[in-house]
Design a protein around this motif. Sequence first.
Motif, PDB file in Angstrom:
ATOM      1  N   TYR A  69       0.853  -1.182   0.000  1.00  0.00           N
ATOM      2  CA  TYR A  69       0.000   0.000   0.000  1.00  0.00           C
ATOM      3  C   TYR A  69       0.888   1.232   0.000  1.00  0.00           C
ATOM      4  CZ  TYR A  69      -3.433   3.488   1.530  1.00  0.00           C
ATOM      5  OH  TYR A  69      -4.236   4.608   1.624  1.00  0.00           O
ATOM      6  N   ALA A  70       0.635   2.148  -0.953  1.00  0.00           N
ATOM      7  CA  ALA A  70       1.443   3.357  -1.097  1.00  0.00           C
ATOM      8  C   ALA A  70       0.578   4.603  -0.923  1.00  0.00           C
ATOM      9  CB  ALA A  70       2.106   3.393  -2.469  1.00  0.00           C
ATOM     10  N   VAL A  71       1.156   5.620  -0.310  1.00  0.00           N
ATOM     11  CA  VAL A  71       0.495   6.911  -0.120  1.00  0.00           C
ATOM     12  C   VAL A  71       1.484   8.013  -0.458  1.00  0.00           C
ATOM     13  CG1 VAL A  71      -0.420   8.510   1.631  1.00  0.00           C
ATOM     14  CG2 VAL A  71      -1.165   6.133   1.607  1.00  0.00           C
ATOM     15  N   ALA A  72       1.010   9.057  -1.120  1.00  0.00           N
ATOM     16  CA  ALA A  72       1.863  10.194  -1.462  1.00  0.00           C
ATOM     17  C   ALA A  72       2.060  11.106  -0.252  1.00  0.00           C
ATOM     18  CB  ALA A  72       1.232  10.986  -2.601  1.00  0.00           C
ATOM     19  N   ARG A  73       3.287  11.538  -0.026  1.00  0.00           N
ATOM     20  CA  ARG A  73       3.553  12.505   1.036  1.00  0.00           C
ATOM     21  C   ARG A  73       2.724  13.766   0.827  1.00  0.00           C
ATOM     22  NH1 ARG A  73       4.675  12.775   6.194  1.00  0.00           N
ATOM     23  NH2 ARG A  73       3.162  14.459   6.215  1.00  0.00           N
ATOM     24  N   GLY A 115      13.807   1.576  -7.121  1.00  0.00           N
ATOM     25  CA  GLY A 115      15.171   1.085  -7.003  1.00  0.00           C
ATOM     26  C   GLY A 115      15.533   0.280  -8.240  1.00  0.00           C
ATOM     27  N   PRO A 116      16.573  -0.518  -8.161  1.00  0.00           N
ATOM     28  CA  PRO A 116      17.037  -1.239  -9.348  1.00  0.00           C
ATOM     29  C   PRO A 116      16.230  -2.476  -9.712  1.00  0.00           C
ATOM     30  CG  PRO A 116      18.450  -1.727  -7.485  1.00  0.00           C
ATOM     31  CD  PRO A 116      17.497  -0.671  -7.019  1.00  0.00           C
ATOM     32  N   ASP A 117      15.483  -3.044  -8.762  1.00  0.00           N
ATOM     33  CA  ASP A 117      14.922  -4.375  -8.981  1.00  0.00           C
ATOM     34  C   ASP A 117      13.401  -4.458  -8.972  1.00  0.00           C
ATOM     35  OD1 ASP A 117      17.545  -5.484  -8.988  1.00  0.00           O
ATOM     36  OD2 ASP A 117      17.528  -5.498  -6.791  1.00  0.00           O
ATOM     37  N   VAL A 118      12.741  -3.779  -8.040  1.00  0.00           N
ATOM     38  CA  VAL A 118      11.319  -4.026  -7.781  1.00  0.00           C
ATOM     39  C   VAL A 118      10.425  -3.330  -8.804  1.00  0.00           C
ATOM     40  CG1 VAL A 118       9.437  -3.629  -6.139  1.00  0.00           C
ATOM     41  CG2 VAL A 118      11.675  -4.391  -5.325  1.00  0.00           C
ATOM     42  N   VAL A 119       9.437  -4.068  -9.315  1.00  0.00           N
ATOM     43  CA  VAL A 119       8.395  -3.490 -10.162  1.00  0.00           C
ATOM     44  C   VAL A 119       7.046  -3.837  -9.539  1.00  0.00           C
ATOM     45  CG1 VAL A 119       7.287  -3.475 -12.435  1.00  0.00           C
ATOM     46  CG2 VAL A 119       9.788  -3.631 -12.260  1.00  0.00           C
ATOM     47  N   LEU A 120       6.237  -2.803  -9.319  1.00  0.00           N
ATOM     48  CA  LEU A 120       4.911  -2.956  -8.733  1.00  0.00           C
ATOM     49  C   LEU A 120       3.853  -2.468  -9.713  1.00  0.00           C
ATOM     50  CD1 LEU A 120       5.626  -1.500  -5.161  1.00  0.00           C
ATOM     51  CD2 LEU A 120       5.829  -3.877  -5.932  1.00  0.00           C
ATOM     52  N   GLU A 121       2.631  -3.003  -9.580  1.00  0.00           N
ATOM     53  CA  GLU A 121       1.535  -2.657 -10.481  1.00  0.00           C
ATOM     54  C   GLU A 121       0.312  -2.229  -9.667  1.00  0.00           C
ATOM     55  OE1 GLU A 121       0.282  -4.777 -14.385  1.00  0.00           O
ATOM     56  OE2 GLU A 121      -0.916  -5.688 -12.787  1.00  0.00           O
ATOM     57  N   VAL A 122      -0.261  -1.089 -10.015  1.00  0.00           N
ATOM     58  CA  VAL A 122      -1.419  -0.542  -9.318  1.00  0.00           C
ATOM     59  C   VAL A 122      -2.653  -1.401  -9.582  1.00  0.00           C
ATOM     60  CG1 VAL A 122      -2.949   1.461  -9.112  1.00  0.00           C
ATOM     61  CG2 VAL A 122      -0.486   1.794  -9.458  1.00  0.00           C
ATOM     62  N   THR A 123      -3.382  -1.736  -8.506  1.00  0.00           N
ATOM     63  CA  THR A 123      -4.578  -2.579  -8.643  1.00  0.00           C
ATOM     64  C   THR A 123      -5.864  -1.904  -8.191  1.00  0.00           C
ATOM     65  OG1 THR A 123      -4.392  -3.560  -6.426  1.00  0.00           O
ATOM     66  CG2 THR A 123      -3.190  -4.646  -8.213  1.00  0.00           C
ATOM     67  N   ALA A 124      -5.792  -0.987  -7.208  1.00  0.00           N
ATOM     68  CA  ALA A 124      -7.019  -0.425  -6.629  1.00  0.00           C
ATOM     69  C   ALA A 124      -6.680   0.694  -5.665  1.00  0.00           C
ATOM     70  CB  ALA A 124      -7.807  -1.511  -5.882  1.00  0.00           C
ATOM     71  N   GLY A 125      -7.713   1.455  -5.288  1.00  0.00           N
ATOM     72  CA  GLY A 125      -7.589   2.401  -4.187  1.00  0.00           C
ATOM     73  C   GLY A 125      -7.906   1.711  -2.871  1.00  0.00           C
ATOM     74  N   LEU A 155      -0.942  -2.221  -4.591  1.00  0.00           N
ATOM     75  CA  LEU A 155      -0.120  -2.692  -5.694  1.00  0.00           C
ATOM     76  C   LEU A 155       0.187  -4.168  -5.543  1.00  0.00           C
ATOM     77  CD1 LEU A 155       1.477   0.266  -4.547  1.00  0.00           C
ATOM     78  CD2 LEU A 155       1.901   0.167  -6.996  1.00  0.00           C
ATOM     79  N   ARG A 156       0.329  -4.837  -6.689  1.00  0.00           N
ATOM     80  CA  ARG A 156       0.816  -6.219  -6.712  1.00  0.00           C
ATOM     81  C   ARG A 156       2.280  -6.213  -7.139  1.00  0.00           C
ATOM     82  NH1 ARG A 156      -2.883  -6.321 -11.229  1.00  0.00           N
ATOM     83  NH2 ARG A 156      -4.413  -7.392  -9.920  1.00  0.00           N
ATOM     84  N   VAL A 157       2.975  -7.272  -6.832  1.00  0.00           N
ATOM     85  CA  VAL A 157       4.411  -7.363  -7.133  1.00  0.00           C
ATOM     86  C   VAL A 157       4.605  -8.070  -8.474  1.00  0.00           C
ATOM     87  CG1 VAL A 157       6.654  -8.189  -6.335  1.00  0.00           C
ATOM     88  CG2 VAL A 157       4.922  -7.459  -4.666  1.00  0.00           C
ATOM     89  N   ILE A 158       5.217  -7.374  -9.402  1.00  0.00           N
ATOM     90  CA  ILE A 158       5.537  -7.951 -10.714  1.00  0.00           C
ATOM     91  C   ILE A 158       6.955  -8.517 -10.709  1.00  0.00           C
ATOM     92  CG2 ILE A 158       5.728  -7.494 -13.189  1.00  0.00           C
ATOM     93  CD1 ILE A 158       2.866  -7.312 -12.044  1.00  0.00           C
ATOM     94  N   GLU A 159       7.883  -7.761 -10.160  1.00  0.00           N
ATOM     95  CA  GLU A 159       9.266  -8.213 -10.030  1.00  0.00           C
ATOM     96  C   GLU A 159       9.704  -7.966  -8.593  1.00  0.00           C
ATOM     97  OE1 GLU A 159      11.844  -6.511 -12.973  1.00  0.00           O
ATOM     98  OE2 GLU A 159      10.425  -6.901 -14.616  1.00  0.00           O
ATOM     99  N   PRO A 160      10.065  -9.021  -7.853  1.00  0.00           N
ATOM    100  CA  PRO A 160      10.461  -8.862  -6.449  1.00  0.00           C
ATOM    101  C   PRO A 160      11.876  -8.310  -6.314  1.00  0.00           C
ATOM    102  CG  PRO A 160      10.707 -11.140  -7.116  1.00  0.00           C
ATOM    103  CD  PRO A 160      10.111 -10.420  -8.298  1.00  0.00           C
ATOM    104  N   GLY A 161      12.186  -7.932  -5.094  1.00  0.00           N
ATOM    105  CA  GLY A 161      13.520  -7.431  -4.808  1.00  0.00           C
ATOM    106  C   GLY A 161      13.510  -6.616  -3.543  1.00  0.00           C
ATOM    107  N   GLU A 162      14.520  -5.778  -3.380  1.00  0.00           N
ATOM    108  CA  GLU A 162      14.643  -4.965  -2.180  1.00  0.00           C
ATOM    109  C   GLU A 162      14.452  -3.488  -2.494  1.00  0.00           C
ATOM    110  OE1 GLU A 162      17.662  -7.629   0.599  1.00  0.00           O
ATOM    111  OE2 GLU A 162      18.460  -5.919  -0.528  1.00  0.00           O
ATOM    112  N   VAL A 163      13.826  -2.780  -1.549  1.00  0.00           N
ATOM    113  CA  VAL A 163      13.688  -1.332  -1.646  1.00  0.00           C
ATOM    114  C   VAL A 163      14.179  -0.714  -0.346  1.00  0.00           C
ATOM    115  CG1 VAL A 163      11.721  -1.482  -3.225  1.00  0.00           C
ATOM    116  CG2 VAL A 163      11.315  -1.336  -0.761  1.00  0.00           C
ATOM    117  N   ARG A 164      14.485   0.565  -0.422  1.00  0.00           N
ATOM    118  CA  ARG A 164      14.879   1.296   0.778  1.00  0.00           C
ATOM    119  C   ARG A 164      14.545   2.771   0.583  1.00  0.00           C
ATOM    120  NH1 ARG A 164      20.772   0.177   1.874  1.00  0.00           N
ATOM    121  NH2 ARG A 164      20.445  -1.711   0.661  1.00  0.00           N
TER     122      ARG A 164
END
Length: 222
Positions: A69-73, A115-125, A155-164
Amino acid sequence: MRLLSVNLGQARAVPYSDHPQGLTGIDKRPVEGPVRIAAPGPKGVAGSGLAGDTVCSLIHHGGNDQAVYAVAREDLDDWERELGRTLSAGAFGENLTTTGLDVSGARIGERWRIGPDVVLEVTAGRIPCRTFQGHMGEEKWVRRFTAKAATGAYLRVIEPGEVRAGDAIEIVHVPEHEVTARMQFQAVTTRRELLPRLLAAGEALHPEALAQARTYVEKYGG
């Protein structure tokens, strides 16, 4: 566009949760260092897509289509002005707090590389609930959040990995339709006449919202 913080929560008992043991993981706090993101599994069985993050109510939260779940600052800042109080990163129970990105206005099926690895896809509010209202401690919070429709995005995960914290965010795919997380939210809450329009997003849409749209069209046309 970048990731301001990665926020994780642990289960704790509160008086306002609808969980059988009164537990919730909504109180999420920023963490340092890398956090792994991966598809967790089916809703109802699996929880968060972020390692170290707890989802208690598996019926309503978590699973592959609500992995993150993502929220804009910027939306938190807007609410700060309206509420007259400080809202820290993670205040809405979001896993990712972003800047420079219109999260609620993102299109269903839009893909972000973080980041370099993770790709996420928006699914809903995000649909507000009793636990969210209790966590915020604001009168008529569900109604107010719904009226503003600054929903953030699951969001769903399309490509896993690490974020920071500090990772760059790049929009790598924008669908041709105009169905946004905000529109999807409004269609399933206050403006049901919008439901037929959700079908343009196809299988990228959260399965529950897609089923609602199809049922509406079968019954009322559109």
